[in-house]
Design an enzyme around this catalytic site. Structure first.
Site, PDB file in Angstrom:
ATOM      1  N   GLN A   1       0.833  -1.209   0.000  1.00 37.75           N
ATOM      2  CA  GLN A   1       0.000   0.000   0.000  1.00 37.75           C
ATOM      3  C   GLN A   1       0.869   1.262   0.000  1.00 37.75           C
ATOM      4  OE1 GLN A   1      -3.167   0.684  -0.407  1.00 37.75           O
ATOM      5  NE2 GLN A   1      -3.724  -1.465  -0.717  1.00 37.75           N
ATOM      6  N   SER A   2       1.977   1.218  -0.741  1.00 32.72           N
ATOM      7  CA  SER A   2       2.921   2.337  -0.729  1.00 32.72           C
ATOM      8  C   SER A   2       2.346   3.587  -1.387  1.00 32.72           C
ATOM      9  CB  SER A   2       4.199   1.916  -1.456  1.00 32.72           C
ATOM     10  OG  SER A   2       5.035   3.038  -1.668  1.00 32.72           O
TER      11      SER A   2
END
Ligand code: PLP
Length: 345
Positions: free
Chosen positions: A81-82
């Site tokens: 989920q960068s």
């Protein structure tokens, strides 16, 4: 001969990605409810690039480096989920570059759910390289780079978090932007940010030095995943490396880099009651969206510090909102919201 370091900085290549300047807003309801200092936010969650965030400012310099080296693609790395990987993919797309994203997932197995930042990365057309390696993802990045070169591609590697001297420039310039906005206003006593790979804090430290703001206010990084003893030297080193690019004889002392690591909890992206409370309070008092991993944790730290009396009535705090709300859409369960029927609370 006197040369203004910002004049040198302004000679570095930079592309346009961000909506600037980002506004500064008071959190009137929230500050009143908390009963402590006056808290303001610098809305760097509104930098505008595919839902924005702090990496956009860094990428204005990093994408320009890639174009200057005639790269045809960029490589970077982060978690599933960068926010950084999402903004990098968007910035690269805008300048005609392909993006190769080294993404962590347990066992290196692609996740089964496409949501939040990951959904946006896919939508933008990024190429995914799943890995079980953790930050700084050095080996996997090197492998992807070698594979691309073998296929006659010209990759430019952006380190995880965009944290190299060029990325840090983005936040030195942000401090200059703040200084211009704040002229004529009462001084802020403390600037607070969520800190992780350190590039944001390094750039802000350099920017405070260059603008003289370090005379009147302090900068506090609330760590989301690293011990202060490890991160402070890295921030100082990055700030030094950025200063060196500006031919500046300035050696920031790691002992003067302020990092609070009291809020690491059970580790990176593990949401506890403290983050949940911060996220709900800001949403309900201000309609302001924090994120579950970075700003939720840092704001929870700020709330705790106020409750402990570390900041008091009459003081002015500026929380730099570094973005990340796209990740909320993959955290319903962790926010305690997935078993609620919409319309009930
Ligand atoms: C990356 C990130 C940070 C941390 O910035 P660093 O420069 O890596 O220290 C803080 N907040 C959000 C939302 C981020 O995505």
């Amino acid at each position: 001969m006197f040369t203004n370091p910002f004049a040198i900085l302004d000679q570095f290549p930079r592309v346009e990605l961000a909506h600037l300047p980002t506004p500064i807003e008071p959190l009137l309801n929230f500050s009143a409810a908390l009963g402590g200092p006056e808290i303001f936010v610098k809305r760097d969650d509104q930098t505008g690039l595919a839902t924005g965030g702090n990496k956009t400012r860094k990428l204005e310099f990093l994408i320009a480096q890639a174009l200057g080296q005639e790269a045809d693609c960029v490589i970077t790395a982060g978690s599933t989920q960068s926010n950084h990987a999402r903004q990098t993919a968007a910035g690269a797309a805008r300048y005609g570059l392909a993006s190769h994203l080294v993404l962590y997932a347990p066992g290196g197995e692609p996740p089964t759910q496409l949501n939040g930042n990951l959904l946006l990365m896919q939508l933008i057309g990024a190429h995914f390289h799943w890995t079980a390696e953790r930050a700084p993802y050095t080996d996997t990045i090197a492998q992807v780079e070698a594979d691309l070169r073998a296929a006659d591609r010209r990759p430019y590697v952006i380190p995880y978090g965009g944290s190299n001297p060029f990325g840090a420039f983005g936040y030195a310039v942000a401090m200059r932007e703040f200084a211009a906005q704040a002229r004529g206003l009462p001084a802020f006593d403390t600037h607070i940010i969520a800190t992780s790979s350190g590039g944001t804090q390094a750039g802000m430290t350099l920017g405070m030095h260059l603008t003289g703001l370090d005379d009147t206010g302090e900068l506090l990084g609330i760590s989301v995943d690293q011990q202060a003893g490890e991160l402070a030297p890295r921030v100082a080193h990055l700030a030094r490396a950025a200063a060196e690019e500006l031919e500046l004889d300035w050696h920031p002392d790691p002992a003067l880099i302020e990092i609070n690591d009291d809020y690491l909890g059970d580790g990176y992206a593990v949401v506890s009651d403290a983050e949940r409370e911060a996220i709900h309070l800001l949403a309900q008092h201000e309609g302001l969206l924090l994120d579950p991993v970075y700003t939720g944790r840092a704001f929870a730290g700020l709330i705790d510090l106020v409750r402990r009396g570390a900041f008091t009535r009459g003081q002015r705090i500026l929380f730099w909102h570094t973005g990340g709300s796209a990740a909320l859409f993959s955290f319903a369960h962790h926010l305690g919201l997935d078993d609620n029927t919409p319309g009930t609370t």
